[in-house]
Every structure is written in structure tokens, then in C-alpha cells.
Design a protein around this motif. Sequence first.
Motif, PDB file in Angstrom:
ATOM      1  N   GLU A 163       0.763  -1.297  -0.014  1.00  0.00           N
ATOM      2  CA  GLU A 163      -0.059   0.007  -0.129  1.00  0.00           C
ATOM      3  C   GLU A 163       0.768   1.102   0.183  1.00  0.00           C
ATOM      4  N   GLY A 164       2.057   1.238   0.764  1.00  0.00           N
ATOM      5  CA  GLY A 164       2.881   2.515   0.793  1.00  0.00           C
ATOM      6  C   GLY A 164       3.484   2.756  -0.547  1.00  0.00           C
ATOM      7  N   GLU A 165       3.611   1.738  -1.472  1.00  0.00           N
ATOM      8  CA  GLU A 165       4.199   2.177  -2.936  1.00  0.00           C
ATOM      9  C   GLU A 165       2.895   2.546  -3.680  1.00  0.00           C
ATOM     10  N   VAL A 166       1.878   2.019  -3.609  1.00  0.00           N
ATOM     11  CA  VAL A 166       0.659   2.215  -4.307  1.00  0.00           C
ATOM     12  C   VAL A 166       0.352   3.804  -4.073  1.00  0.00           C
ATOM     13  N   ARG A 167       0.239   4.263  -2.785  1.00  0.00           N
ATOM     14  CA  ARG A 167      -0.078   5.630  -2.416  1.00  0.00           C
ATOM     15  C   ARG A 167       0.958   6.702  -2.598  1.00  0.00           C
ATOM     16  N   ALA A 168       2.269   6.207  -2.992  1.00  0.00           N
ATOM     17  CA  ALA A 168       3.358   7.067  -3.265  1.00  0.00           C
ATOM     18  C   ALA A 168       3.107   7.095  -4.588  1.00  0.00           C
ATOM     19  N   ALA A 169       2.978   6.258  -5.516  1.00  0.00           N
ATOM     20  CA  ALA A 169       2.713   6.565  -6.926  1.00  0.00           C
ATOM     21  C   ALA A 169       1.319   7.267  -7.380  1.00  0.00           C
ATOM     22  N   LEU A 170       0.295   6.914  -6.572  1.00  0.00           N
ATOM     23  CA  LEU A 170      -0.952   7.990  -6.509  1.00  0.00           C
ATOM     24  C   LEU A 170      -0.523   9.473  -6.148  1.00  0.00           C
ATOM     25  N   SER A 171       0.178   9.481  -5.245  1.00  0.00           N
ATOM     26  CA  SER A 171       0.643  11.068  -4.735  1.00  0.00           C
ATOM     27  C   SER A 171       1.388  11.844  -5.942  1.00  0.00           C
ATOM     28  N   GLU A 172       2.331  11.005  -6.771  1.00  0.00           N
ATOM     29  CA  GLU A 172       3.013  11.670  -7.940  1.00  0.00           C
ATOM     30  C   GLU A 172       1.918  11.730  -9.066  1.00  0.00           C
ATOM     31  N   ILE A 173       1.276  10.745  -9.351  1.00  0.00           N
ATOM     32  CA  ILE A 173       0.182  10.825 -10.358  1.00  0.00           C
ATOM     33  C   ILE A 173      -0.897  11.897 -10.299  1.00  0.00           C
ATOM     34  N   ASP A 174      -1.223  12.398  -9.032  1.00  0.00           N
ATOM     35  CA  ASP A 174      -2.072  13.429  -8.777  1.00  0.00           C
ATOM     36  C   ASP A 174      -1.525  14.932  -9.135  1.00  0.00           C
ATOM     37  N   LYS A 175      -0.165  14.796  -9.002  1.00  0.00           N
ATOM     38  CA  LYS A 175       0.486  16.069  -9.364  1.00  0.00           C
ATOM     39  C   LYS A 175       0.635  16.372 -10.902  1.00  0.00           C
ATOM     40  N   LEU A 176       0.365  15.558 -11.780  1.00  0.00           N
ATOM     41  CA  LEU A 176       0.324  15.467 -13.331  1.00  0.00           C
ATOM     42  C   LEU A 176      -0.484  16.557 -13.588  1.00  0.00           C
ATOM     43  N   PRO A 177      -0.251  17.402 -14.535  1.00  0.00           N
ATOM     44  CA  PRO A 177      -1.024  18.554 -15.289  1.00  0.00           C
ATOM     45  C   PRO A 177      -2.275  17.772 -15.858  1.00  0.00           C
ATOM     46  N   VAL A 178      -2.166  16.622 -16.366  1.00  0.00           N
ATOM     47  CA  VAL A 178      -3.315  15.946 -17.084  1.00  0.00           C
ATOM     48  C   VAL A 178      -4.362  15.258 -16.215  1.00  0.00           C
ATOM     49  N   VAL A 179      -4.097  15.158 -14.848  1.00  0.00           N
ATOM     50  CA  VAL A 179      -5.370  14.814 -13.840  1.00  0.00           C
ATOM     51  C   VAL A 179      -6.344  15.684 -13.879  1.00  0.00           C
ATOM     52  N   ARG A 180      -7.747  15.344 -13.938  1.00  0.00           N
ATOM     53  CA  ARG A 180      -8.677  16.328 -13.728  1.00  0.00           C
ATOM     54  C   ARG A 180      -9.528  15.772 -12.408  1.00  0.00           C
ATOM     55  N   GLU A 181      -9.235  14.787 -11.952  1.00  0.00           N
ATOM     56  CA  GLU A 181      -9.800  14.276 -10.756  1.00  0.00           C
ATOM     57  C   GLU A 181      -8.792  13.312  -9.944  1.00  0.00           C
ATOM     58  N   LYS A 182      -8.722  13.661  -8.590  1.00  0.00           N
ATOM     59  CA  LYS A 182      -7.655  12.789  -8.033  1.00  0.00           C
ATOM     60  C   LYS A 182      -7.968  11.475  -8.113  1.00  0.00           C
ATOM     61  N   ALA A 183      -6.782  10.565  -7.839  1.00  0.00           N
ATOM     62  CA  ALA A 183      -7.094   9.263  -7.983  1.00  0.00           C
ATOM     63  C   ALA A 183      -7.804   8.658  -6.739  1.00  0.00           C
ATOM     64  N   ARG A 184      -8.449   7.318  -7.034  1.00  0.00           N
ATOM     65  CA  ARG A 184      -9.369   6.809  -5.858  1.00  0.00           C
ATOM     66  C   ARG A 184      -8.643   5.493  -6.004  1.00  0.00           C
ATOM     67  N   LEU A 185      -8.670   4.807  -4.575  1.00  0.00           N
ATOM     68  CA  LEU A 185      -8.234   3.744  -4.348  1.00  0.00           C
ATOM     69  C   LEU A 185      -8.869   2.766  -3.520  1.00  0.00           C
ATOM     70  N   ILE A 186      -9.323   1.321  -3.856  1.00  0.00           N
ATOM     71  CA  ILE A 186     -10.129   0.624  -3.013  1.00  0.00           C
ATOM     72  C   ILE A 186      -9.304  -0.716  -2.986  1.00  0.00           C
ATOM     73  N   ARG A 187      -9.033  -0.969  -1.763  1.00  0.00           N
ATOM     74  CA  ARG A 187      -8.219  -2.588  -1.512  1.00  0.00           C
ATOM     75  C   ARG A 187      -9.081  -3.422  -1.957  1.00  0.00           C
ATOM     76  N   ILE A 188      -8.745  -4.568  -2.582  1.00  0.00           N
ATOM     77  CA  ILE A 188      -9.459  -5.667  -3.072  1.00  0.00           C
ATOM     78  C   ILE A 188      -9.144  -6.847  -2.215  1.00  0.00           C
ATOM     79  N   ALA A 189      -9.996  -7.445  -1.423  1.00  0.00           N
ATOM     80  CA  ALA A 189      -9.640  -8.565  -0.311  1.00  0.00           C
ATOM     81  C   ALA A 189      -9.714  -9.728  -1.307  1.00  0.00           C
ATOM     82  N   SER A 190      -8.420 -10.555  -0.666  1.00  0.00           N
ATOM     83  CA  SER A 190      -8.367 -11.889  -1.348  1.00  0.00           C
ATOM     84  C   SER A 190      -8.939 -12.697  -0.632  1.00  0.00           C
TER      85      SER A 190
END
Length: 85
Positions: free
Chosen positions: A58-85
Motif C-alpha cells: 500500500e505504501g508504494e501504491v499511495r506514493a505512486a498515486l501522490s505522484e500521479i495526482d500532481k500531473l497536469p493531465v489529472v482532472r480528478e484525483k485518484a481513488r483507491l479501493i483495496r481488493i480483499a483476497s
Amino acid sequence: VRTRYYLRFGVADEPGVLGRLMTILGAHQVSIAQVVQDTSGGATGPVWVIVLTHEAREGEVRAALSEIDKLPVVREKARLIRIAS
């Protein structure tokens, strides 16, 4: 937490956007299981990119999303849902 994730991005409909998203996820060791792009937002709304990941930390996923959310092409911040195995 190490599990699979459902990610949703609202981005501009421009060439190269999908590649930028996937490159950032890969740089954070997030492996992609499936990608779907939904253009139903029309010309004025965002394009929705839905990503299902393989198991990732999750730490890696959230770090990636934080970087992605700063891109100028992002119109709405990323959403994340855990998928239970």
C-alpha cells in the motif's frame, strides 16, 4: 498492507497519458493486472482510467498515486479501493 487494488483516475484525453500513469506505477513496483479506459465523460469531462493491480504494498501504491495526482493531465484525483483476497 500487501493486497490487490482497484484504482480510478480522471484524466485528460491526450496522447501519452496512459503511458505516463503506467510508468509511474511501475516505478513504484506496482504491477498491473488489467486496465480499462472509459471515455463516456465526453469532450468536457475526464476520461476514466480503471486499473486493477496485482498484489502490491500500500505504501508504494499511495506514493505512486501522490505522484500521479500532481500531473497536469489529472482532472480528478485518484481513488483507491483495496481488493480483499
